[in-house]
Write a protein that holds these residues in place. Structure first.
Motif, PDB file in Angstrom:
ATOM      1  N   GLY A 108       0.796  -1.233   0.000  1.00 39.29           N
ATOM      2  CA  GLY A 108       0.000   0.000   0.000  1.00 39.29           C
ATOM      3  C   GLY A 108       0.822   1.273   0.000  1.00 39.29           C
ATOM      4  N   VAL A 109       2.172   1.115   0.027  1.00 40.70           N
ATOM      5  CA  VAL A 109       3.037   2.308   0.004  1.00 40.70           C
ATOM      6  C   VAL A 109       3.724   2.401  -1.364  1.00 40.70           C
ATOM      7  CG1 VAL A 109       5.108   3.395   0.986  1.00 40.70           C
ATOM      8  CG2 VAL A 109       3.446   2.276   2.480  1.00 40.70           C
ATOM      9  N   ARG A 110       3.785   3.629  -1.912  1.00 40.53           N
ATOM     10  CA  ARG A 110       4.578   3.868  -3.120  1.00 40.53           C
ATOM     11  C   ARG A 110       5.881   4.522  -2.698  1.00 40.53           C
ATOM     12  NH1 ARG A 110      -0.660   6.367  -3.075  1.00 40.53           N
ATOM     13  NH2 ARG A 110       0.362   8.339  -3.525  1.00 40.53           N
ATOM     14  N   CYS A 111       6.986   4.006  -3.191  1.00 43.22           N
ATOM     15  CA  CYS A 111       8.276   4.627  -2.888  1.00 43.22           C
ATOM     16  C   CYS A 111       8.940   5.033  -4.207  1.00 43.22           C
ATOM     17  CB  CYS A 111       9.177   3.665  -2.108  1.00 43.22           C
ATOM     18  SG  CYS A 111      10.756   4.411  -1.666  1.00 43.22           S
ATOM     19  N   ILE A 112       9.245   6.331  -4.315  1.00 43.09           N
ATOM     20  CA  ILE A 112       9.818   6.874  -5.548  1.00 43.09           C
ATOM     21  C   ILE A 112      11.230   7.366  -5.265  1.00 43.09           C
ATOM     22  CG2 ILE A 112       9.528   8.636  -7.353  1.00 43.09           C
ATOM     23  CD1 ILE A 112       6.470   8.593  -6.419  1.00 43.09           C
ATOM     24  N   VAL A 113      12.195   6.802  -5.979  1.00 45.90           N
ATOM     25  CA  VAL A 113      13.601   7.179  -5.788  1.00 45.90           C
ATOM     26  C   VAL A 113      14.056   7.970  -7.023  1.00 45.90           C
ATOM     27  CG1 VAL A 113      15.943   6.349  -5.353  1.00 45.90           C
ATOM     28  CG2 VAL A 113      13.985   5.072  -4.445  1.00 45.90           C
ATOM     29  N   ILE A 114      14.606   9.167  -6.789  1.00 41.60           N
ATOM     30  CA  ILE A 114      14.999  10.031  -7.904  1.00 41.60           C
ATOM     31  C   ILE A 114      16.446  10.510  -7.731  1.00 41.60           C
ATOM     32  CG2 ILE A 114      14.378  12.053  -9.298  1.00 41.60           C
ATOM     33  CD1 ILE A 114      11.597  11.965  -8.005  1.00 41.60           C
ATOM     34  N   PRO A 115      17.415   9.779  -8.327  1.00 43.37           N
ATOM     35  CA  PRO A 115      18.796  10.278  -8.300  1.00 43.37           C
ATOM     36  C   PRO A 115      18.819  11.678  -8.923  1.00 43.37           C
ATOM     37  CG  PRO A 115      18.701   8.020  -9.147  1.00 43.37           C
ATOM     38  CD  PRO A 115      17.288   8.525  -9.084  1.00 43.37           C
ATOM     39  N   ALA A 116      19.579  12.603  -8.318  1.00 40.14           N
ATOM     40  CA  ALA A 116      19.445  14.015  -8.699  1.00 40.14           C
ATOM     41  C   ALA A 116      20.090  14.387 -10.022  1.00 40.14           C
ATOM     42  CB  ALA A 116      19.993  14.891  -7.581  1.00 40.14           C
ATOM     43  N   THR A 117      21.089  13.624 -10.440  1.00 39.05           N
ATOM     44  CA  THR A 117      21.749  13.940 -11.718  1.00 39.05           C
ATOM     45  C   THR A 117      22.011  12.648 -12.488  1.00 39.05           C
ATOM     46  OG1 THR A 117      24.024  13.698 -10.919  1.00 39.05           O
ATOM     47  CG2 THR A 117      23.002  15.872 -10.621  1.00 39.05           C
ATOM     48  N   GLN A 118      22.379  12.808 -13.755  1.00 40.28           N
ATOM     49  CA  GLN A 118      22.730  11.653 -14.580  1.00 40.28           C
ATOM     50  C   GLN A 118      23.948  10.917 -13.990  1.00 40.28           C
ATOM     51  OE1 GLN A 118      20.112  11.059 -16.319  1.00 40.28           O
ATOM     52  NE2 GLN A 118      20.868  11.129 -18.431  1.00 40.28           N
ATOM     53  N   LYS A 119      24.884  11.690 -13.445  1.00 38.52           N
ATOM     54  CA  LYS A 119      26.082  11.085 -12.857  1.00 38.52           C
ATOM     55  C   LYS A 119      25.727  10.264 -11.616  1.00 38.52           C
ATOM     56  CE  LYS A 119      30.725  12.151 -11.250  1.00 38.52           C
ATOM     57  NZ  LYS A 119      31.612  13.217 -10.772  1.00 38.52           N
ATOM     58  N   VAL A 120      24.835  10.811 -10.796  1.00 35.48           N
ATOM     59  CA  VAL A 120      24.391  10.070  -9.609  1.00 35.48           C
ATOM     60  C   VAL A 120      23.673   8.795 -10.047  1.00 35.48           C
ATOM     61  CG1 VAL A 120      22.871  10.125  -7.591  1.00 35.48           C
ATOM     62  CG2 VAL A 120      24.209  12.160  -8.187  1.00 35.48           C
ATOM     63  N   TYR A 121      22.816   8.932 -11.073  1.00 37.23           N
ATOM     64  CA  TYR A 121      22.059   7.791 -11.613  1.00 37.23           C
ATOM     65  C   TYR A 121      23.007   6.692 -12.088  1.00 37.23           C
ATOM     66  CZ  TYR A 121      17.903   5.772 -13.896  1.00 37.23           C
ATOM     67  OH  TYR A 121      16.860   4.970 -14.246  1.00 37.23           O
ATOM     68  N   LEU A 122      24.028   7.116 -12.857  1.00 38.27           N
ATOM     69  CA  LEU A 122      24.995   6.167 -13.410  1.00 38.27           C
ATOM     70  C   LEU A 122      25.808   5.489 -12.302  1.00 38.27           C
ATOM     71  CD1 LEU A 122      25.817   5.301 -16.277  1.00 38.27           C
ATOM     72  CD2 LEU A 122      27.571   7.089 -16.246  1.00 38.27           C
ATOM     73  N   THR A 123      26.225   6.269 -11.332  1.00 40.91           N
ATOM     74  CA  THR A 123      26.977   5.705 -10.209  1.00 40.91           C
ATOM     75  C   THR A 123      26.115   4.700  -9.441  1.00 40.91           C
ATOM     76  OG1 THR A 123      28.131   7.815 -10.034  1.00 40.91           O
ATOM     77  CG2 THR A 123      28.397   6.300  -8.194  1.00 40.91           C
ATOM     78  N   ALA A 124      24.861   5.087  -9.216  1.00 39.95           N
ATOM     79  CA  ALA A 124      23.947   4.195  -8.491  1.00 39.95           C
ATOM     80  C   ALA A 124      23.741   2.898  -9.272  1.00 39.95           C
ATOM     81  CB  ALA A 124      22.616   4.895  -8.260  1.00 39.95           C
ATOM     82  N   MET A 125      23.699   3.029 -10.589  1.00 39.75           N
ATOM     83  CA  MET A 125      23.520   1.847 -11.430  1.00 39.75           C
ATOM     84  C   MET A 125      24.734   0.921 -11.332  1.00 39.75           C
ATOM     85  SD  MET A 125      22.488   1.824 -15.440  1.00 39.75           S
ATOM     86  CE  MET A 125      24.138   1.868 -16.102  1.00 39.75           C
ATOM     87  N   LYS A 126      25.933   1.539 -11.449  1.00 36.76           N
ATOM     88  CA  LYS A 126      27.165   0.742 -11.385  1.00 36.76           C
ATOM     89  C   LYS A 126      27.336   0.053 -10.036  1.00 36.76           C
ATOM     90  CE  LYS A 126      29.834   3.355 -14.783  1.00 36.76           C
ATOM     91  NZ  LYS A 126      30.729   4.523 -14.925  1.00 36.76           N
ATOM     92  N   GLU A 127      26.876   0.720  -8.988  1.00 34.10           N
ATOM     93  CA  GLU A 127      27.022   0.145  -7.644  1.00 34.10           C
ATOM     94  C   GLU A 127      25.907  -0.857  -7.316  1.00 34.10           C
ATOM     95  OE1 GLU A 127      27.416   3.335  -4.797  1.00 34.10           O
ATOM     96  OE2 GLU A 127      29.257   4.083  -5.715  1.00 34.10           O
ATOM     97  N   GLY A 128      24.989  -1.053  -8.249  1.00 36.62           N
ATOM     98  CA  GLY A 128      23.913  -2.030  -8.030  1.00 36.62           C
ATOM     99  C   GLY A 128      22.776  -1.504  -7.171  1.00 36.62           C
ATOM    100  N   LEU A 129      22.755  -0.200  -6.950  1.00 41.71           N
ATOM    101  CA  LEU A 129      21.733   0.356  -6.050  1.00 41.71           C
ATOM    102  C   LEU A 129      20.349   0.363  -6.701  1.00 41.71           C
ATOM    103  CD1 LEU A 129      23.734   3.414  -4.612  1.00 41.71           C
ATOM    104  CD2 LEU A 129      23.819   1.007  -3.924  1.00 41.71           C
TER     105      LEU A 129
END
Lengths: 159, 420
Positions: free
Chosen positions: B323-344
């Motif tokens: 019943g909860v929606r959780c939305i995660v928004i990395p603030a920049t493309q670099k943060v997004y890419l880093t999060a992706m590489k780290e498996g986050l």
């Protein structure tokens, strides 16, 4: 220069999100935005306000976002002056920059009630409450800012 | 009389040896910023005033981050207007969908702000860059227009409140909790028209991400700017990012402050700001059972890589409550890419979260997570005003990424230690 009108009264910390909600900021048409001015705390404002009316509030008026749409939509709704105990600083400079008269005055913010008829003399800073037969002394602007206001806004003063 | 750090930066940019609180000055600008909501108003004013040139192609930046990727036709029109203006005048630092990020996370990452700079931005959270030891403040669109045309703007010299930082944060306490604690202590107009200057022996224990988060919310105490003393952490952060020349300013030893507060980081507890003001901070001994419908992790306050890692630390191997929606928004493309590489990102998706491309979106009730009437969200954003994230009868609770993630798992406002 004088302003004269009926008062719309609000409380402390009126923020820019209630002055003009962000859901309308996909438009920069201030006349259009004026239709939604104040609607999240006073749904009837846009229908009730008349040209020349005055807005009075307590402390920290206009806190929050830098959106110039906030003072601009107030101005476009016909409000001739905003009186408050204090203004949030971005709202303060935006109002000066676009030529919306504002006055800081503790006593006026306390004693003026919704619906009062009020007159403001911008040269002296004197606020007259015609309904209650009272006067209050508002703070006048430093010369530097008066020059911006008299030029009808920042951009004209820079030319 | 000695000057504060802010006063010294403004004096230098106004060509003056000395300034005093209350004095009005015209100062030269090192950077002028606008976004897709505020730039169109500035561009309209620019054209109306008949300007036909900009003061610099390097010192103006526009970031399309608020209603992007374009949420509707009108928003698309506003971005188009910015894109065409930037193209016409050759604005080099124009960031559009695909390389943009949330402006206040993006500009430091791109090295566009250096210590000692004088920066204005037509966005109230422009105060974020004080973390780098710059004077940086939010202004309106007319100021942005004047800045673009002339490279100057007017300022009233602020007095200052000093925050002497000591100690070290305990586990699960973050910079967000520190700034919510401070705003709750001094109020939403506690620093009205003033600078908030952060210095002291505990500064070395705050990372650049921590400082950016704290300076970001200076505006929520009414401040003109928040600013951090420059130290090794600052220099280490900018060394591979800033290429322009810069000057480090320090407050004079005899600078006068309106007030001085000691902030002992070791005493800071996870804090949640209740609706509808950021000053309504409470610690968990005074919170109780508050069920939530949504959690938002991101924004210019808490969307940097350390914040995304903090959320992932909580959500790893767990699932958000039914019943909860959780939305995660990395603030920049670099943060997004880093999060992706780290498996986050995989951790978030396995936990049942939506992961979005960078956008300010839900923070200001724009898109990507609007609340219905009566709904309640815990968010790592910066404002919980009436209607901020959607319906005027919805509610926003401000908290750290740890608390937002733990709350998403528990389905109510919760602290991470409850999951231990």
């Amino acid at each position: 220069m004088k302003a004269h009108g009926t008062v719309h009264k609000y409380g402390d910390n009126v923020d820019t999100d209630v002055i003009i909600p962000a859901r309308y900021l996909n438009s920069a048409d201030m006349q259009e935005l004026a239709k939604h001015c104040m609607e999240d705390i006073d749904i009837e404002f846009a229908g009730r306000v008349k040209p020349g009316d005055i807005m009075v509030a307590k402390a920290n008026f206009g806190c929050g976002s830098s959106r110039e749409h906030a003072p601009a939509s107030i101005k476009a709704s016909g409000i001739s002056c905003v009186i408050a105990k204090s203004f949030a600083r971005i709202f303060y400079r935006n109002a000066i920059n676009i030529g919306l008269p504002i006055i800081e005055c503790d006593e006026a913010a306390e004693k003026i009630e919704n619906g009062d008829e009020v007159e403001i003399d911008f040269d002296t800073g004197v606020i007259t409450n015609i309904t209650r037969n009272e006067t209050y002394q508002g703070q006048s602007f430093p010369e530097f800012l008066i020059n911006i206001i008299n030029s009808n806004g920042l951009l004209n003063s820079l030319k | 009389m000695g000057m504060t750090m802010t006063q010294k930066i403004l004096a230098a940019h106004a060509g003056l040896d000395e300034v005093k609180p209350g004095q009005l000055v015209m100062a030269d600008l090192d950077l002028v910023l606008g976004n897709d909501v505020t730039s169109p108003v500035a561009i309209n004013e620019f054209n109306k005033a008949g300007f036909d040139s900009i003061f610099s192609q390097d010192k103006i930046t526009m970031v399309m981050d608020h209603f992007t990727p374009n949420k509707d036709i009108k928003a698309a029109g506003q971005c188009k207007q910015c894109r065409e203006f930037a193209g016409k005048y050759g604005i080099k630092n124009y960031f559009d969908v695909g390389d943009m990020g949330i402006e206040h996370a993006l500009l430091p990452e791109k090295g566009l702000v250096a210590p000692g700079d004088c920066v204005i931005g037509a966005d109230s959270h422009t105060c974020t860059y004080g973390a780098l030891g710059a004077f940086s403040t939010g202004v309106g669109s007319t100021d942005m227009c004047a800045g673009m045309a002339k490279g100057k703007d007017w300022f009233r010299i602020p007095s200052a409140i000093k925050f002497n930082i000591i100690g070290k944060l305990p586990k699960w306490s973050t910079a967000k909790d520190v700034i919510l604690h401070i705003i709750t202590m001094i109020g939403v107009d506690g620093a009205l028209y003033k600078s908030m200057e952060f210095s002291g022996p505990g500064l070395k224990n705050l990372t650049m991400e921590d400082r950016l988060c704290m300076a970001n919310m200076a505006i929520e105490a009414g401040a003109k700017n928040g600013i951090f003393a420059v130290d090794e952490v600052t220099l280490d952060y900018i060394k591979d990012k800033v290429t322009k020349e810069y000057k480090i300013f320090e407050a004079d030893e005899d600078a006068e402050y309106d007030e001085v507060y000691d902030i002992d980081l070791s005493q800071i507890k996870p804090t949640v700001a209740f609706p509808h003001l950021p000053e309504n901070g409470r610690t968990f001994d005074e919170i109780g059972n508050i069920p939530i419908d949504q959690a938002v992790i991101g924004s210019c306050t808490n969307g940097r890589i350390e914040d995304i890692r903090a959320a992932a630390e909580i959500l790893k191997g767990r699932h958000i409550a039914e019943g909860v929606r959780c939305i995660v928004i990395p603030a920049t493309q670099k943060v997004y890419l880093t999060a992706m590489k780290e498996g986050l990102l995989e951790i978030f998706i396995n936990a049942g979260c939506a992961v979005s491309t960078p956008t300010c979106g839900p923070c200001l009730g724009g898109h990507m997570g609007i609340l219905a009437k009566g709904e309640r969200a815990v968010a790592t954003t910066n404002r919980n005003f009436v209607g901020r994230m959607g319906h005027p009868e919805s509610e926003v609770y401000l908290a750290s990424p740890y608390v937002a993630a733990a709350s998403a798992v528990m389905g109510r406002i919760a602290q991470p230690s409850e999951l231990d």
